[in-house]
Enzyme design. Sequence first.
Site, mmCIF file in Angstrom:
data_model
loop_
_atom_site.group_PDB
_atom_site.id
_atom_site.type_symbol
_atom_site.label_atom_id
_atom_site.label_comp_id
_atom_site.label_asym_id
_atom_site.label_seq_id
_atom_site.Cartn_x
_atom_site.Cartn_y
_atom_site.Cartn_z
ATOM 1 C CB ALA A 136 -11.244 -37.063 32.034
ATOM 2 C CB SER B 207 -1.043 -29.213 43.550
ATOM 3 O OG SER B 207 -0.708 -30.681 43.569
ATOM 4 C CE1 TYR C 91 -8.462 -29.863 30.237
ATOM 5 C CE2 TYR C 91 -10.547 -28.904 29.980
ATOM 6 C CZ TYR C 91 -9.464 -29.009 30.746
ATOM 7 O OH TYR C 91 -9.711 -28.765 32.224
ATOM 8 C CG LEU D 11 0.519 -35.790 39.605
ATOM 9 C CD1 LEU D 11 1.779 -36.746 39.194
ATOM 10 C CD2 LEU D 11 0.032 -36.266 40.796
ATOM 11 C CB ALA D 12 -3.724 -32.921 36.563
ATOM 12 C CB ILE E 264 0.454 -24.620 35.365
ATOM 13 C CG1 ILE E 264 -0.103 -23.166 35.427
ATOM 14 C CG2 ILE E 264 1.577 -24.729 36.378
ATOM 15 C CD1 ILE E 264 -0.603 -22.420 36.660
ATOM 16 N NE ARG E 265 6.761 -29.913 32.968
ATOM 17 C CZ ARG E 265 7.897 -30.340 32.681
ATOM 18 N NH1 ARG E 265 8.960 -29.582 32.150
ATOM 19 N NH2 ARG E 265 8.238 -31.677 33.048
ATOM 20 C CE LYS F 121 -11.212 -27.962 34.745
ATOM 21 N NZ LYS F 121 -11.169 -27.893 36.306
ATOM 22 C CG LEU G 237 -11.461 -31.532 44.120
ATOM 23 C CD1 LEU G 237 -12.438 -31.998 44.984
ATOM 24 C CD2 LEU G 237 -10.199 -32.308 44.820
HETATM 25 O O1 0WE Z 1 -7.942 -29.657 33.550
HETATM 26 C C1 0WE Z 1 -6.928 -30.079 33.359
HETATM 27 C C2 0WE Z 1 -6.324 -31.380 33.666
HETATM 28 C C3 0WE Z 1 -7.340 -32.144 34.026
HETATM 29 C C4 0WE Z 1 -7.010 -33.912 33.919
HETATM 30 C C5 0WE Z 1 -5.682 -34.369 33.851
HETATM 31 C C6 0WE Z 1 -5.698 -35.669 33.709
HETATM 32 C C7 0WE Z 1 -4.302 -36.460 33.460
HETATM 33 C C8 0WE Z 1 -4.067 -37.719 34.093
HETATM 34 C C9 0WE Z 1 -8.137 -34.493 34.377
HETATM 35 N N1 0WE Z 1 -7.899 -35.937 34.417
HETATM 36 C C10 0WE Z 1 -6.838 -36.572 34.097
HETATM 37 N N2 0WE Z 1 -6.658 -37.845 34.121
HETATM 38 C C11 0WE Z 1 -5.200 -38.453 34.103
HETATM 39 O O2 0WE Z 1 -5.624 -39.819 33.833
HETATM 40 N N3 0WE Z 1 -6.022 -29.198 32.706
HETATM 41 C C12 0WE Z 1 -6.364 -27.917 32.311
HETATM 42 C C13 0WE Z 1 -4.705 -29.362 32.205
HETATM 43 C C14 0WE Z 1 -4.643 -29.802 30.838
HETATM 44 O O3 0WE Z 1 -5.261 -31.030 30.739
HETATM 45 C C15 0WE Z 1 -5.292 -31.213 29.289
HETATM 46 C C16 0WE Z 1 -4.848 -30.067 28.668
HETATM 47 C C17 0WE Z 1 -4.459 -29.313 29.617
HETATM 48 C C18 0WE Z 1 -4.181 -27.925 29.398
HETATM 49 C C19 0WE Z 1 -5.794 -32.396 28.456
HETATM 50 C C20 0WE Z 1 -5.565 -32.111 26.982
HETATM 51 C C21 0WE Z 1 -5.202 -31.007 26.342
HETATM 52 C C22 0WE Z 1 -4.863 -29.863 27.163
#
Ligand code: 0WE
Length: 258
Positions: A98, A19, A158, A197-198, A194-195, A165, A95
């Site tokens: 989606a 995280s 996204y 969990l999300a 960044i790699r 955001k 936090l």
């Molecule tokens: O803000 C984020 C990730 C936010 C996120 C990720 C998930 C995955 C699992 C919010 N909700 C969920 N819900 C889930 O069920 N990022 C900046 C990382 C991210 O997420 C993307 C990205 C990037 C980079 C989604 C689509 C395209 C690029």
Amino acid sequence: MLNLSGKNALVTGIANNRSIAWGIAQQLHKAGANLGITYLPDDKGKMEKKVSELVEPLSPSLFLPCNVENDEQIQSTFETIRQEWGKIDILVHCLAFAKKEDLTGGFSQTSRSGFNTALEVSTYSLVQLSGAAKPLMTEGGSIITLTYLGAVRAIPNYNVMGVAKAGLEASVRYLAAELGPENIRVNGISAGPIRTLASSAVGGILDMIHHVEQVAPLRRTVTQLEVGNTAAFLCSDLASGITGQILYVDAGYEIMGM
Ligand code: 0WE
């Protein structure tokens, strides 16, 4: 010098050792801050165990469940802070959520409930936590949130998170304008991919990271600890003149046109 001793910092959004919030918590601890950690409780208590084991080396003086969809949990979190700390100096908001089906396919197909969920958890939560922290930031303070380039550019998939955001970045400016007279600063860190969990739950994240490694001026991605160092700076008196800003910690990717 960067020194956060004597400062009480609440860090939200730690899920595991990948995280970004974990990178931030480690650097705030290194700079001498007294930490409070919140986690997202589940009915089996797995998160509580996992996160408490992870953060143990940082010896947080508070460790509390806080689901931002639950008003009572937020109230009780800040009531505990009032009783145990008396004041808070730093709030770190990491936090976002989606629904998975809203992070793929056509943005125009986003459901009303998916849109509402994303903005409630990812955007309103900053407003809500800031409002709860305000009366306890009696000696001034610093509020930090995490954002992403998808707020200002259309990044494939996204989708609704980009809208969330964008709202978050606007919220940073409105909160900074309101809270500035109390010497509370509010800033966002726009981290490169960044790699975590999300992000690992997102299809194509490795291709995005590979692309950043080809194109970003520094020819690499950033680490959780680099984001953590920026957060420690923004929370510290070194950044006393900075509020309402979005700071890119992305190896320079954002400046590039091709
Ligand atoms: O803000 C984020 C990730 C936010 C996120 C990720 C998930 C995955 C699992 C919010 N909700 C969920 N819900 C889930 O069920 N990022 C900046 C990382 C991210 O997420 C993307 C990205 C990037 C980079 C989604 C689509 C395209 C690029």
